[in-house]
Write an enzyme that holds these catalytic residues in place. Structure first.
Site, PDB file in Angstrom:
ATOM      1  CG  ASN A   6      -1.526   1.228   1.338  1.00  0.00           C
ATOM      2  OD1 ASN A   6      -1.842   2.222   0.239  1.00  0.00           O
ATOM      3  ND2 ASN A   6      -2.243   1.319   2.564  1.00  0.00           N
ATOM      4  CD1 TRP A   7       4.125   1.128  -2.524  1.00  0.00           C
ATOM      5  CD2 TRP A   7       3.923   2.019  -4.550  1.00  0.00           C
ATOM      6  NE1 TRP A   7       5.123   0.320  -3.238  1.00  0.00           N
ATOM      7  CE2 TRP A   7       4.796   0.814  -4.526  1.00  0.00           C
ATOM      8  CE3 TRP A   7       3.600   2.527  -5.855  1.00  0.00           C
ATOM      9  CZ2 TRP A   7       5.688   0.432  -5.562  1.00  0.00           C
ATOM     10  CZ3 TRP A   7       4.245   1.910  -6.851  1.00  0.00           C
ATOM     11  CH2 TRP A   7       5.416   1.181  -6.789  1.00  0.00           C
ATOM     12  CD  GLU A  94      -3.464   5.758   6.403  1.00  0.00           C
ATOM     13  OE1 GLU A  94      -3.412   5.803   5.263  1.00  0.00           O
ATOM     14  OE2 GLU A  94      -2.462   5.113   7.389  1.00  0.00           O
ATOM     15  CD  GLU A 162      -3.820  -2.518   7.343  1.00  0.00           C
ATOM     16  OE1 GLU A 162      -2.693  -2.640   6.831  1.00  0.00           O
ATOM     17  OE2 GLU A 162      -4.538  -1.483   6.965  1.00  0.00           O
ATOM     18  N   GLY A 168       1.736   2.623  10.781  1.00  0.00           N
ATOM     19  CA  GLY A 168       2.763   3.559  10.533  1.00  0.00           C
ATOM     20  C   GLY A 168       3.173   4.180  11.836  1.00  0.00           C
ATOM     21  CB  SER A 208       4.752  -1.449  12.324  1.00  0.00           C
ATOM     22  OG  SER A 208       4.112  -0.177  12.578  1.00  0.00           O
ATOM     23  N   GLY A 229       2.599  -1.095   4.402  1.00  0.00           N
ATOM     24  CA  GLY A 229       2.738   0.381   4.158  1.00  0.00           C
ATOM     25  C   GLY A 229       4.180   0.914   3.816  1.00  0.00           C
ATOM     26  N   GLY A 230       4.868   1.555   4.943  1.00  0.00           N
ATOM     27  CA  GLY A 230       5.926   2.277   5.046  1.00  0.00           C
ATOM     28  C   GLY A 230       7.127   1.479   4.467  1.00  0.00           C
TER      29      GLY A 230
HETATM   30  P1  PGA Z   1       2.389   0.544   7.749  1.00  0.00           P
HETATM   31  O1  PGA Z   1       0.902   0.865   7.016  1.00  0.00           O
HETATM   32  O2  PGA Z   1       3.004  -0.869   7.057  1.00  0.00           O
HETATM   33  O3  PGA Z   1       3.044   1.765   7.453  1.00  0.00           O
HETATM   34  O4  PGA Z   1       2.222   0.205   9.162  1.00  0.00           O
HETATM   35  C1  PGA Z   1       0.339  -0.422   6.771  1.00  0.00           C
HETATM   36  C2  PGA Z   1      -1.204   0.055   6.013  1.00  0.00           C
HETATM   37  O5  PGA Z   1      -1.614   1.183   6.224  1.00  0.00           O
HETATM   38  O6  PGA Z   1      -1.582  -0.643   5.002  1.00  0.00           O
END
Ligand code: PGA
Length: 246
Positions: A6-7, A94, A162, A168, A208, A229-230
């Site tokens: 997920n960019w 989000e 999640e 994040g 994370s 994500g990150g």
């Molecule tokens: P993260 O994000 O790996 O940066 O915690 C995951 C996501 O929001 O799908």
């Protein structure tokens, strides 16, 4: 395993091209088959031709539940499908918190995505407040029951657990916490649908995920993949996660 990137609102079109060319050159077809990319919309126009030449699954981070019309700024799922997408994220936390998307709306998005044969990757998870007040099961139950109320079980779909407090933040859920939530989700799917559907539905963990914790998290019995994500923004980290968990 499934590795879903997920960019979010990151990586320009050129950065996306560079990433994917490098990825495709260095990863086996087998890995590519199990990898999903969710770039930001403005980058999709630049990279869909690369993605369409690979077995990689890809899609948008959000779609409208409407077919077309006067919806300024919205994202058309049928256009996404026309470009060759195979999937889309639905209900990322989000979207839920910043854009006020509720389970009811998300159920329509899931139905619409499936009607176009886009595989919805439906994101659910509790907030820290929910966890601290022992509401995890209640929240997950509602997200599943209402969000999946229009699900077509004859078409493909997947779930990402999640926990909001782990997204994040660098604060990854423990394997025990992940297993507990995934087992609960699997059980609910069995109650709502059937053992077979519960068994077939991939349940990904997100929050994370990093090269350092991927191996341990992937050892969970009910962990079928990751939504990252990150750590999906840097090709070295993303490939390390794959290496550690395949
Ligand atoms: P993260 O994000 O790996 O940066 O915690 C995951 C996501 O929001 O799908």
């Amino acid at each position: 395993m499934i590795w879903a990137a997920n960019w979010k609102m990151n990586l320009s079109p050129q950065e996306g091209i560079d990433f994917l060319q490098n990825f495709v050159e260095n990863q086996s077809t087998e890995v590519q088959k199990h990898t999903w990319f969710f770039p930001q919309n403005y980058s999709i126009g630049a990279i869909y031709k690369i993605l369409n030449k690979t077995p990689i699954q890809w899609g948008a981070q959000n779609i409208s539940d409407k077919q077309n019309g006067a919806f300024t700024g919205e994202n058309s799922a049928s256009t996404l499908k026309d470009l060759g997408a195979t999937s889309c994220l639905i209900g990322h936390s989000e979207r839920r918190s910043l854009f006020h998307e509720d389970n009811e709306l998300l159920s329509s998005k899931i139905a619409y995505a499936q009607s176009l044969d886009l595989c919805p990757l439906y994101c659910i998870g509790e907030s820290l407040e929910d966890r601290e007040s022992n509401q995890i099961e209640k929240v997950l139950n509602e997200q599943l029951k209402i969000g999946l109320s229009k699900l077509d079980t004859n078409k493909s779909f997947a779930i990402a657990y999640e926990p909001v407090w782990a997204i994040g933040t660098g604060q990854v859920a423990s394997l025990e916490q992940v297993e507990e939530a995934h087992a609960f989700i699997r059980q609910k799917m069995k109650e709502i649908y059937s053992e077979d559907i519960a068994h077939k539905c991939p349940i990904l963990y997100g929050g994370s995920v990093k090269p350092e914790n991927a191996k341990s998290l992937a050892s969970g019995k009910n962990v079928d993949g990751f939504l990252i994500g990150g750590a999906s923004l840097k090709i070295e980290d993303f490939c390390q996660i794959i290496e550690q968990s395949k």
